[in-house]
Scaffold this motif. Sequence first.
Motif, PDB file in Angstrom:
ATOM      1  N   VAL A  92      15.920 -63.829   9.538  1.00 31.88           N
ATOM      2  CA  VAL A  92      16.503 -62.515   9.826  1.00 31.88           C
ATOM      3  C   VAL A  92      17.331 -62.587  11.105  1.00 31.88           C
ATOM      4  CG1 VAL A  92      16.001 -60.120  10.448  1.00 31.88           C
ATOM      5  CG2 VAL A  92      14.723 -61.218   8.598  1.00 31.88           C
ATOM      6  N   VAL A  93      16.787 -63.229  12.132  1.00 32.22           N
ATOM      7  CA  VAL A  93      17.509 -63.385  13.402  1.00 32.22           C
ATOM      8  C   VAL A  93      18.835 -64.101  13.158  1.00 32.22           C
ATOM      9  CG1 VAL A  93      17.493 -64.535  15.650  1.00 32.22           C
ATOM     10  CG2 VAL A  93      15.453 -63.303  14.863  1.00 32.22           C
ATOM     11  N   ALA A  94      18.795 -65.212  12.440  1.00 21.31           N
ATOM     12  CA  ALA A  94      20.010 -65.988  12.169  1.00 21.31           C
ATOM     13  C   ALA A  94      21.010 -65.187  11.333  1.00 21.31           C
ATOM     14  CB  ALA A  94      19.652 -67.289  11.464  1.00 21.31           C
ATOM     15  N   LEU A  95      20.514 -64.406  10.388  1.00 23.67           N
ATOM     16  CA  LEU A  95      21.381 -63.632   9.499  1.00 23.67           C
ATOM     17  C   LEU A  95      22.193 -62.584  10.260  1.00 23.67           C
ATOM     18  CD1 LEU A  95      21.936 -63.261   6.397  1.00 23.67           C
ATOM     19  CD2 LEU A  95      20.226 -61.443   6.478  1.00 23.67           C
ATOM     20  N   PHE A  96      21.559 -61.915  11.217  1.00 23.32           N
ATOM     21  CA  PHE A  96      22.224 -60.823  11.922  1.00 23.32           C
ATOM     22  C   PHE A  96      22.820 -61.226  13.274  1.00 23.32           C
ATOM     23  CE2 PHE A  96      19.718 -58.340   8.903  1.00 23.32           C
ATOM     24  CZ  PHE A  96      20.660 -57.403   8.511  1.00 23.32           C
ATOM     25  N   HIS A  97      22.630 -62.459  13.702  1.00 22.40           N
ATOM     26  CA  HIS A  97      23.159 -62.890  14.997  1.00 22.40           C
ATOM     27  C   HIS A  97      24.685 -62.772  15.010  1.00 22.40           C
ATOM     28  CE1 HIS A  97      23.561 -65.033  18.730  1.00 22.40           C
ATOM     29  NE2 HIS A  97      24.413 -65.863  18.157  1.00 22.40           N
ATOM     30  N   MET A 115      18.256 -57.851  19.162  1.00 21.44           N
ATOM     31  CA  MET A 115      17.742 -57.426  20.466  1.00 21.44           C
ATOM     32  C   MET A 115      16.491 -58.209  20.872  1.00 21.44           C
ATOM     33  SD  MET A 115      20.014 -55.215  21.105  1.00 21.44           S
ATOM     34  CE  MET A 115      19.386 -54.455  22.574  1.00 21.44           C
ATOM     35  N   SER A 116      15.791 -58.777  19.895  1.00 20.27           N
ATOM     36  CA  SER A 116      14.620 -59.597  20.198  1.00 20.27           C
ATOM     37  C   SER A 116      14.475 -60.651  19.117  1.00 20.27           C
ATOM     38  CB  SER A 116      13.350 -58.752  20.254  1.00 20.27           C
ATOM     39  OG  SER A 116      12.955 -58.368  18.957  1.00 20.27           O
ATOM     40  N   GLY A 117      13.989 -61.802  19.515  1.00 19.30           N
ATOM     41  CA  GLY A 117      13.670 -62.832  18.540  1.00 19.30           C
ATOM     42  C   GLY A 117      12.421 -62.437  17.771  1.00 19.30           C
ATOM     43  N   THR A 118      11.956 -63.312  16.931  1.00 25.27           N
ATOM     44  CA  THR A 118      10.793 -63.035  16.103  1.00 25.27           C
ATOM     45  C   THR A 118       9.521 -62.970  16.947  1.00 25.27           C
ATOM     46  OG1 THR A 118      11.836 -64.237  14.295  1.00 25.27           O
ATOM     47  CG2 THR A 118       9.484 -63.813  14.093  1.00 25.27           C
ATOM     48  N   THR A 119       8.798 -61.872  16.796  1.00 25.88           N
ATOM     49  CA  THR A 119       7.475 -61.753  17.406  1.00 25.88           C
ATOM     50  C   THR A 119       6.472 -61.596  16.258  1.00 25.88           C
ATOM     51  OG1 THR A 119       7.674 -59.344  17.578  1.00 25.88           O
ATOM     52  CG2 THR A 119       8.357 -60.636  19.491  1.00 25.88           C
ATOM     53  N   VAL A 120       5.312 -62.212  16.404  1.00 24.92           N
ATOM     54  CA  VAL A 120       4.304 -62.155  15.346  1.00 24.92           C
ATOM     55  C   VAL A 120       3.025 -61.565  15.914  1.00 24.92           C
ATOM     56  CG1 VAL A 120       2.945 -63.476  13.680  1.00 24.92           C
ATOM     57  CG2 VAL A 120       5.293 -64.163  14.187  1.00 24.92           C
ATOM     58  N   ALA A 129       5.630 -60.100  11.332  1.00 26.83           N
ATOM     59  CA  ALA A 129       6.705 -60.656  12.152  1.00 26.83           C
ATOM     60  C   ALA A 129       7.743 -59.562  12.337  1.00 26.83           C
ATOM     61  CB  ALA A 129       7.333 -61.877  11.479  1.00 26.83           C
ATOM     62  N   GLY A 130       8.138 -59.319  13.563  1.00 32.81           N
ATOM     63  CA  GLY A 130       9.100 -58.254  13.846  1.00 32.81           C
ATOM     64  C   GLY A 130      10.353 -58.757  14.523  1.00 32.81           C
ATOM     65  N   VAL A 131      11.478 -58.138  14.186  1.00 29.19           N
ATOM     66  CA  VAL A 131      12.772 -58.424  14.795  1.00 29.19           C
ATOM     67  C   VAL A 131      13.437 -57.086  15.097  1.00 29.19           C
ATOM     68  CG1 VAL A 131      15.053 -59.457  14.444  1.00 29.19           C
ATOM     69  CG2 VAL A 131      13.024 -60.595  13.519  1.00 29.19           C
ATOM     70  N   GLN A 132      14.018 -56.959  16.278  1.00 35.25           N
ATOM     71  CA  GLN A 132      14.710 -55.735  16.685  1.00 35.25           C
ATOM     72  C   GLN A 132      16.224 -55.951  16.595  1.00 35.25           C
ATOM     73  OE1 GLN A 132      12.877 -52.970  17.539  1.00 35.25           O
ATOM     74  NE2 GLN A 132      11.117 -54.233  17.029  1.00 35.25           N
ATOM     75  N   LEU A 133      16.923 -55.008  15.968  1.00 33.89           N
ATOM     76  CA  LEU A 133      18.381 -55.081  15.812  1.00 33.89           C
ATOM     77  C   LEU A 133      19.051 -53.856  16.404  1.00 33.89           C
ATOM     78  CD1 LEU A 133      19.007 -55.999  12.068  1.00 33.89           C
ATOM     79  CD2 LEU A 133      19.117 -57.510  14.035  1.00 33.89           C
ATOM     80  N   ARG A 134      20.279 -54.054  16.805  1.00 37.28           N
ATOM     81  CA  ARG A 134      21.148 -52.948  17.200  1.00 37.28           C
ATOM     82  C   ARG A 134      22.400 -53.022  16.330  1.00 37.28           C
ATOM     83  NH1 ARG A 134      24.726 -52.406  22.661  1.00 37.28           N
ATOM     84  NH2 ARG A 134      25.433 -50.270  22.293  1.00 37.28           N
ATOM     85  N   ALA A 135      22.824 -51.884  15.810  1.00 43.38           N
ATOM     86  CA  ALA A 135      24.061 -51.790  15.031  1.00 43.38           C
ATOM     87  C   ALA A 135      24.897 -50.683  15.640  1.00 43.38           C
ATOM     88  CB  ALA A 135      23.760 -51.471  13.575  1.00 43.38           C
ATOM     89  N   TYR A 136      26.143 -50.981  15.984  1.00 42.01           N
ATOM     90  CA  TYR A 136      26.973 -49.948  16.600  1.00 42.01           C
ATOM     91  C   TYR A 136      28.429 -50.115  16.179  1.00 42.01           C
ATOM     92  CZ  TYR A 136      28.010 -53.702  19.920  1.00 42.01           C
ATOM     93  OH  TYR A 136      28.375 -54.902  20.473  1.00 42.01           O
ATOM     94  N   GLY A 137      29.130 -49.000  16.189  1.00 44.91           N
ATOM     95  CA  GLY A 137      30.534 -49.011  15.812  1.00 44.91           C
ATOM     96  C   GLY A 137      31.179 -47.671  16.116  1.00 44.91           C
ATOM     97  N   ILE A 138      32.496 -47.667  16.103  1.00 44.66           N
ATOM     98  CA  ILE A 138      33.263 -46.466  16.381  1.00 44.66           C
ATOM     99  C   ILE A 138      33.816 -45.898  15.075  1.00 44.66           C
ATOM    100  CG2 ILE A 138      35.286 -45.509  17.561  1.00 44.66           C
ATOM    101  CD1 ILE A 138      34.836 -47.611  19.736  1.00 44.66           C
ATOM    102  N   GLN A 139      33.460 -44.652  14.802  1.00 47.16           N
ATOM    103  CA  GLN A 139      33.955 -43.964  13.614  1.00 47.16           C
ATOM    104  C   GLN A 139      35.270 -43.289  13.981  1.00 47.16           C
ATOM    105  OE1 GLN A 139      31.270 -41.022  12.065  1.00 47.16           O
ATOM    106  NE2 GLN A 139      32.701 -40.357  10.490  1.00 47.16           N
TER     107      GLN A 139
END
Length: 143
Positions: A92-97, A115-120, A129-139
């Motif tokens: 997941v980390v590699a996919l969204f990096h 926002m964070s690597g894999t935590t278990v 196993a958890g991964v934190q993501l941020r998604a942002y953009g300008i509409q």
Amino acid sequence: MAITIDESVYEKLTDDKTGDSIYQKVGGRISAEYAAQSSQFPYLVFDKTASTTQTLSFGVNPSMIHDCRYTIRVFGQWEDGVEEITEIGDLVVALFHNYNDSSVTYFDNIHFRVMSGTTVERADDVLVAGVQLRAYGIQTSGL
């Protein structure tokens, strides 16, 4: 067809169905917010944990910035081992990096950042196993 940021996350997680993909490793069990009670292990759930919108400009060329946070969790059995669940989280980390998606409706681009690597963590006989993501953009359209 209109694509939302949430749908972009789901499509990215399910797009690759080849042998070593996230999709194959969880047997296609990928869902938003929660999994069915009878779900087999492992499975993946993603949640939008925060979402903010801020107006950047008004008038002739209005625009808004959208900033979303996601938690992606992979659930597995303790007997299957930490390595299996960590491997899926790392995928997941590699996919969204540094991933950018230009298919989201009304946005030029949505930028994804891990926002964070894999935590278990262990909860009884279940590993998460958890991964934190941020998604942002300008509409800039559809306002």
